[in-house]
Design a protein around this motif. Structure first.
Motif, PDB file in Angstrom:
ATOM      1  N   VAL A  89       0.819  -1.208   0.000  1.00  0.00           N
ATOM      2  CA  VAL A  89       0.000   0.000   0.000  1.00  0.00           C
ATOM      3  C   VAL A  89       0.859   1.267   0.000  1.00  0.00           C
ATOM      4  N   PRO A  90       1.914   1.359   0.846  1.00  0.00           N
ATOM      5  CA  PRO A  90       2.749   2.571   0.823  1.00  0.00           C
ATOM      6  C   PRO A  90       3.371   2.849  -0.541  1.00  0.00           C
ATOM      7  N   VAL A  91       3.762   1.804  -1.251  1.00  0.00           N
ATOM      8  CA  VAL A  91       4.337   2.003  -2.589  1.00  0.00           C
ATOM      9  C   VAL A  91       3.284   2.580  -3.539  1.00  0.00           C
ATOM     10  N   TRP A  92       2.073   2.030  -3.481  1.00  0.00           N
ATOM     11  CA  TRP A  92       1.002   2.559  -4.317  1.00  0.00           C
ATOM     12  C   TRP A  92       0.684   4.002  -3.945  1.00  0.00           C
ATOM     13  N   VAL A  93       0.758   4.334  -2.655  1.00  0.00           N
ATOM     14  CA  VAL A  93       0.523   5.713  -2.207  1.00  0.00           C
ATOM     15  C   VAL A  93       1.499   6.670  -2.881  1.00  0.00           C
ATOM     16  N   TRP A  94       2.788   6.305  -2.901  1.00  0.00           N
ATOM     17  CA  TRP A  94       3.799   7.162  -3.525  1.00  0.00           C
ATOM     18  C   TRP A  94       3.581   7.275  -5.033  1.00  0.00           C
ATOM     19  N   ILE A  95       3.196   6.170  -5.671  1.00  0.00           N
ATOM     20  CA  ILE A  95       2.951   6.195  -7.118  1.00  0.00           C
ATOM     21  C   ILE A  95       1.773   7.117  -7.442  1.00  0.00           C
ATOM     22  N   ILE A  96       0.690   6.970  -6.677  1.00  0.00           N
ATOM     23  CA  ILE A  96      -0.509   7.781  -6.920  1.00  0.00           C
ATOM     24  C   ILE A  96      -0.226   9.255  -6.632  1.00  0.00           C
ATOM     25  N   LEU A  97       0.514   9.534  -5.540  1.00  0.00           N
ATOM     26  CA  LEU A  97       0.851  10.916  -5.215  1.00  0.00           C
ATOM     27  C   LEU A  97       1.701  11.555  -6.313  1.00  0.00           C
TER      28      LEU A  97
END
Length: 476
Positions: free
Chosen positions: A159-167
């Protein structure tokens, strides 16, 4: 299924009937020069084709609201169909359309600036602060919800990796001119969202699923005493019925609409489409789990997770492949609403400080602090804060409804189309303060509703004074 089909027909029909009446009411002028032509800057004021502005507006306002909210609202029973339908036609779509026209006729300014013109300078200052905080919170939430759904599709990516990608995507999309990413990619996402809901309807009809009829007003919540149908249902299902968040998103397309004739399809049409999405998801959730009561029990066993319900319903009705496609449609909605939430926040700050946005550097100065705060929110447990968002969202919608009423009164047009919804939503928000355990949670429900009525009456008297003064002032 009869109740569902009647509600669906009413929503579709409203676009061609009530929507057209509102179009005549506000005297749409096809010869008027719109902001995208008069104030063209190649960044935010950019003419776009009607079909693009419609799809972008739909994705801007959709988010997970008409999906998650509809599933949670379906726990009240088939009465949710009525709120989605009547709320969507007479409140939400009217709210989006008339406020959209107001924005187009006020240079596409951000909603706090336009509301301030009709409700006063004090309200303008309040709306500026309130809207920016709301949009950053929404943007942060719409980072987490798609990140969690994408993680369910790709467990190897955390989830944290996806958060950075989306941001990272949000930052680029917010910074670049609207026609570079949003204008090109959003229509594709819009098609995915539409395909998703069409697939669900087809699965329900072909599969012979039983959609409950409205034969009772029984509350199917696990704890109906603490969650009464009124006003809780009207707070739970916001997007899909009426949502103040929409008014913060509409300035984006108000700056891209090429002709006033496009306003009905872009603003009224997008809201009606969102109501249809909410109606379909409410029906699918009740049908898949065997009824509203069974849906409530299933959600209760999974900590009220609407995301779990979306995954389960999508795969159960459409199979693995269809479920993945449906989830991608669900993922696209919050991602697109998230980045335009940040973009709207940038525009509100720029309008407030009178900063032109042609320069990348000036856009960069505003974006950086917004995304720093947004990322910080994603690291904090804001479940308690989020519980209050739905009420705050409906309160914002109520303020916009009152500004619409003042706008109509100043032009001496039919004010009742906004006045009645404004009174109703004022009572919804006021009574929720005294009914809900999130606020005062009075044990004596009669007194809670009476106090809600007292607050509503007080607001109404103040607004009657203002409406009379504005009527005397005339067109302004």
């Amino acid at each position: 299924m009869i109740t569902f089909l009647i509600c669906l027909a009413l929503l579709v029909g409203a676009y061609f009937t009530y929507g057209r009446y509102l179009e005549r009411l506000v005297k749409i002028d096809p010869k008027a020069e719109t902001p995208c032509h008069r104030l063209y800057d190649g960044v935010d004021y950019v003419p776009l084709p009607r079909w693009r502005t419609f799809l972008i507006q739909l994705l801007n306002i959709a988010g997970t609201g008409p999906i998650f909210g509809a599933i949670l609202g379906a726990c009240f029973g088939p009465v949710a169909f009525i709120w989605i339908t009547l709320g969507g036609i007479f409140m939400g779509a009217m709210h989006d359309f008339v406020s959209g026209v107001m924005l187009v006729r006020n240079d596409g300014l951000s909603i706090p600036e336009v509301v301030g013109r009709y409700l006063g300078g004090g309200m303008r200052q309040f709306m500026r602060l309130f809207s920016v905080l709301l949009l950053v919170l929404v943007g942060a939430v719409f980072v987490l919800s798609p990140a969690q759904l994408l993680n369910s599709l790709t467990p190897s990516v955390s989830v944290p990796v996806w958060v950075w990608i989306i941001l990272a995507y949000y930052f680029v999309a917010t910074l670049l001119p609207i026609d570079k990413i949003i204008g090109k990619i959003y229509p594709i996402f819009g098609v995915a969202l539409i395909v998703m809901v069409v697939g669900l309807v087809g699965a329900l009809i072909v599969g012979g699923w039983h959609i409950p009829e409205l034969t009772t007003l029984h509350n199917f919540q696990l704890d109906p005493k603490s969650l009464p149908i009124f006003p809780t249902l009207c707070i739970t299902i916001a997007c899909g019925a009426i949502s103040g968040f929409h008014a913060t998103q509409s300035p984006l397309m108000a700056r891209c609409v090429g002709n006033e004739r496009e306003c009905r399809s872009v603003f009224y049409g997008a809201m009606i489409s969102e109501s249809i999405i909410a109606l379909i998801w409410a029906a699918a959730a009740m049908a898949f789990f065997g009824g509203a009561g069974e849906l409530s029990e299933a959600l209760g066993a999974h900590n009220g997770s609407a995301a779990w319900a979306v995954n389960t319903v999508s795969n159960g009705l459409l199979g693995v492949v269809g479920g993945i496609l449906a989830l991608l449609g669900v993922v696209a909605a919050p991602i697109t609403s998230g980045d335009t939430a940040f973009r709207s926040a940038r525009l509100i700050i720029a309008d407030m400080l009178h900063l032109e946005q042609r320069s990348y550097l000036k856009r960069f100065y505003i974006c950086i602090p917004l995304f720093v705060v947004g990322y910080w929110i994603t690291t904090v447990n804001f479940d308690v804060v989020w519980r209050y968002f739905a009420w705050t969202n409906q309160t914002l919608a109520t303020l916009v409804l009152w500004s619409i009423a003042v706008y109509l009164m100043r032009h001496r047009w039919n004010v009742w189309v906004a006045l009645l919804p404004a009174i109703f939503m004022t009572y919804v928000c006021a009574s929720f303060l005294f009914v809900s355990e999130q606020f005062f949670g009075l044990e004596n429900r009669l007194w809670a509703y009476v106090l809600g009525g007292v607050v509503t009456l007080g607001v109404l008297l103040l607004m009657i004074f203002k409406l009379r003064r504005d009527y005397a002032k005339g067109d302004a």
